[in-house]
Design a protein around this motif. Structure first.
Motif, PDB file in Angstrom:
ATOM      1  N   THR A 128      89.381  23.556  65.204  1.00  0.00           N
ATOM      2  CA  THR A 128      90.728  23.321  66.113  1.00  0.00           C
ATOM      3  C   THR A 128      91.265  23.780  64.718  1.00  0.00           C
ATOM      4  O   THR A 128      91.107  22.997  63.773  1.00  0.00           O
ATOM      5  CB  THR A 128      91.200  21.494  66.271  1.00  0.00           C
ATOM      6  OG1 THR A 128      90.538  21.530  67.562  1.00  0.00           O
ATOM      7  CG2 THR A 128      92.849  22.502  66.579  1.00  0.00           C
ATOM      8  N   ASP A 142      82.161  22.712  66.914  1.00  0.00           N
ATOM      9  CA  ASP A 142      83.768  22.638  67.141  1.00  0.00           C
ATOM     10  C   ASP A 142      84.284  23.055  65.906  1.00  0.00           C
ATOM     11  O   ASP A 142      84.740  22.001  64.404  1.00  0.00           O
ATOM     12  CB  ASP A 142      84.170  21.911  68.589  1.00  0.00           C
ATOM     13  CG  ASP A 142      83.284  22.377  69.574  1.00  0.00           C
ATOM     14  OD1 ASP A 142      82.766  23.354  69.877  1.00  0.00           O
ATOM     15  OD2 ASP A 142      82.885  21.606  70.219  1.00  0.00           O
ATOM     16  N   THR A 181      91.146  25.947  70.206  1.00  0.00           N
ATOM     17  CA  THR A 181      89.687  25.904  69.340  1.00  0.00           C
ATOM     18  C   THR A 181      88.886  27.174  69.292  1.00  0.00           C
ATOM     19  O   THR A 181      88.275  27.762  69.788  1.00  0.00           O
ATOM     20  CB  THR A 181      89.315  24.557  69.866  1.00  0.00           C
ATOM     21  OG1 THR A 181      89.622  24.456  71.170  1.00  0.00           O
ATOM     22  CG2 THR A 181      90.421  23.741  69.562  1.00  0.00           C
TER      23      THR A 181
END
Length: 327
Positions: A94, A92, A76
Motif C-alpha cells: 500500500t 501486496d 495498492t
C-alpha cells in the motif's frame, strides 16, 4: 574411452527454483519512498537464479530488476517475482500519500444574517490518501460551520472559519463578516445573476463590462467595482473572476460586498481564452497553483473539487465554441 571420459565430467543438471518467498519490512510506504523486497529462493542451491519483478499497478508502485519498489501514488499494488521456470510469488503493498497543503475556494466574505454559504476545500496532492477535514468557527454566535463546510450566518460580527486536515493538521482560514439582513427593496439584483452568499456568478461572458453589471443592480446606494488586484475599474472595463462589487452609502461606508465568479476566467481579466487554458494547465502541473476564488472559477464542472484536465478541456471547447461554459 573418450566418450566415457566426457560423461564422467558432464555438468550436473541445473537446480530449478521450487519456491519463492517474498516479504517486506513494512506493508505501507509513503509516496516517493523506496523499499527493497526481501526475497528467499528455495532450494538454497537455486538462490542465484535470476528473477523477473513486475507490478500489476504501475501508477501506484513501480519495481525494478533488483526488487526495489518505488511508491508512485496513493493506492495498492501487487508485486510479483517470477523465475525462468514460471515459479512465482506475489505480495501486496500500500502506498500512502500524505497531505501537504490545503486551500479554500473562497476568500474573506460578507454574509447577511441567515445567509448560507458552502466552503470547499482543495487538498494537495490530488492523490492524498486521507482528505478528511474538520471545520471550526472561532465564534459560533456569529457564524456556524458544519463538518462539510456549510456556513450559516447567525448574528452581526466577525468570525474566522478554519479548515484543518486530519492528516498533517494543515490549515486554511477565511474571515466571515456577518451584517444585518438588507431589505430586499434596497438592493435588487437581476435574476440573470446568481447569488450564493456574497458570490455573484451567471455573468454573460460577452456582455460583462462594469456598465453591464451595474445595469443589473438596482439600488439608491453607490456601486463601484474593483478588479482582482484591488484597482477600481471604469464602465468600459470587463468584470472577471475575483472582481469585487462594493455597495456603499453616502458616507462611503460599505453596505455589502460581492465577489464575482466567471467560470473559465482563471486570471481575472473578464475573458475566457487560451491564456486561461494555459494558466489552468500550469495549475494542474503544479507549476503555479490557483488560489481562493480562482480555484472555484477553474472548477468549471462545479463539483467542488480541484480543477483538473476535464475543466481544461471545457475551456478549450468553449474557445472553439463547441460548448459554451454555463455560468
Amino acid at each position: 574411452m573418450f566418450q566415457s571420459y566426457l560423461k564422467e565430467y558432464e555438468e550436473p543438471p541445473q537446480i530449478q527454483v521450487a519456491e519463492i518467498k517474498l516479504s517486506l519490512d513494512k506493508q505501507v510506504i509513503n509516496k516517493n519512498e523506496r523499499i527493497k523486497l526481501n526475497v528467499e529462493i528455495l532450494p538454497e542451491e537455486a538462490k542465484n537464479e535470476e528473477l523477473q519483478f513486475s507490478s500489476n499497478n504501475g501508477i501506484v508502485a513501480l519495481v525494478d530488476n533488483t526488487g526495489t519498489i518505488l511508491g508512485a501514488s496513493s493506492g495498492t499494488a501487487t508485486i510479483t517475482a517470477k523465475a525462468a521456470n514460471n515459479v512465482q510469488s506475489s505480495i501486496d503493498i500500500t502506498v500512502y500519500s500524505p497531505v501537504t497543503d490545503i486551500k479554500l475556494d473562497a476568500q474573506n466574505c460578507t454574509l447577511q444574517i441567515g445567509d448560507k454559504f458552502k466552503l470547499n476545500t482543495i487538498i494537495y496532492p490530488a492523490d492524498a490518501s486521507n482528505k478528511q477535514v474538520e471545520f471550526i468557527s472561532s465564534n459560533e454566535a456569529i457564524a456556524k460551520v458544519d463538518n462539510t463546510g456549510n456556513i450559516t450566518a447567525i448574528s452581526e460580527g466577525t468570525t474566522t472559519i478554519t479548515a484543518k486536515t486530519v492528516d498533517g493538521n494543515k490549515t486554511a482560514s477565511i474571515e466571515v463578516f456577518v451584517i444585518d439582513k438588507i431589505n430586499d427593496t434596497e438592493i435588487v439584483i437581476d435574476d440573470s445573476l446568481k447569488l450564493n452568499g456574497n458570490e455573484i456568478s451567471g455573468l454573460d461572458y460577452k456582455n460583462n463590462t462594469v456598465k453591464d453589471i451595474k445595469n443589473k443592480i438596482q439600488t439608491n446606494y453607490n456601486v463601484e467595482i474593483y478588479n482582482s488586484k484591488g484597482e477600481k475599474i471604469s464602465d468600459e472595463n470587463r468584470v472577471g473572476s475575483g472582481s469585487i462589487i462594493k455597495i456603499t452609502d453616502e458616507n462611503n461606508d460599505i453596505i455589502v460586498e460581492f465577489v464575482v465568479i466567471l467560470y473559465g476566467d482563471v486570471n481575472g481579466d473578464g475573458k475566457i481564452n487560451s491564456v486561461d487554458s494555459l494558466v489552468l494547465q500550469r495549475h494542474i502541473l503544479e507549476i503555479q497553483r490557483l488560489e481562493g476564488i480562482f480555484l472555484k472559477s477553474g472548477n468549471i464542472n462545479k463539483n467542488g473539487k480541484m480543477p483538473s484536465s476535464v475543466d481544461s478541456l471545457l475551456i478549450q471547447r468553449h474557445i472553439l465554441e463547441i460548448k459554451i461554459i454555463e455560468q
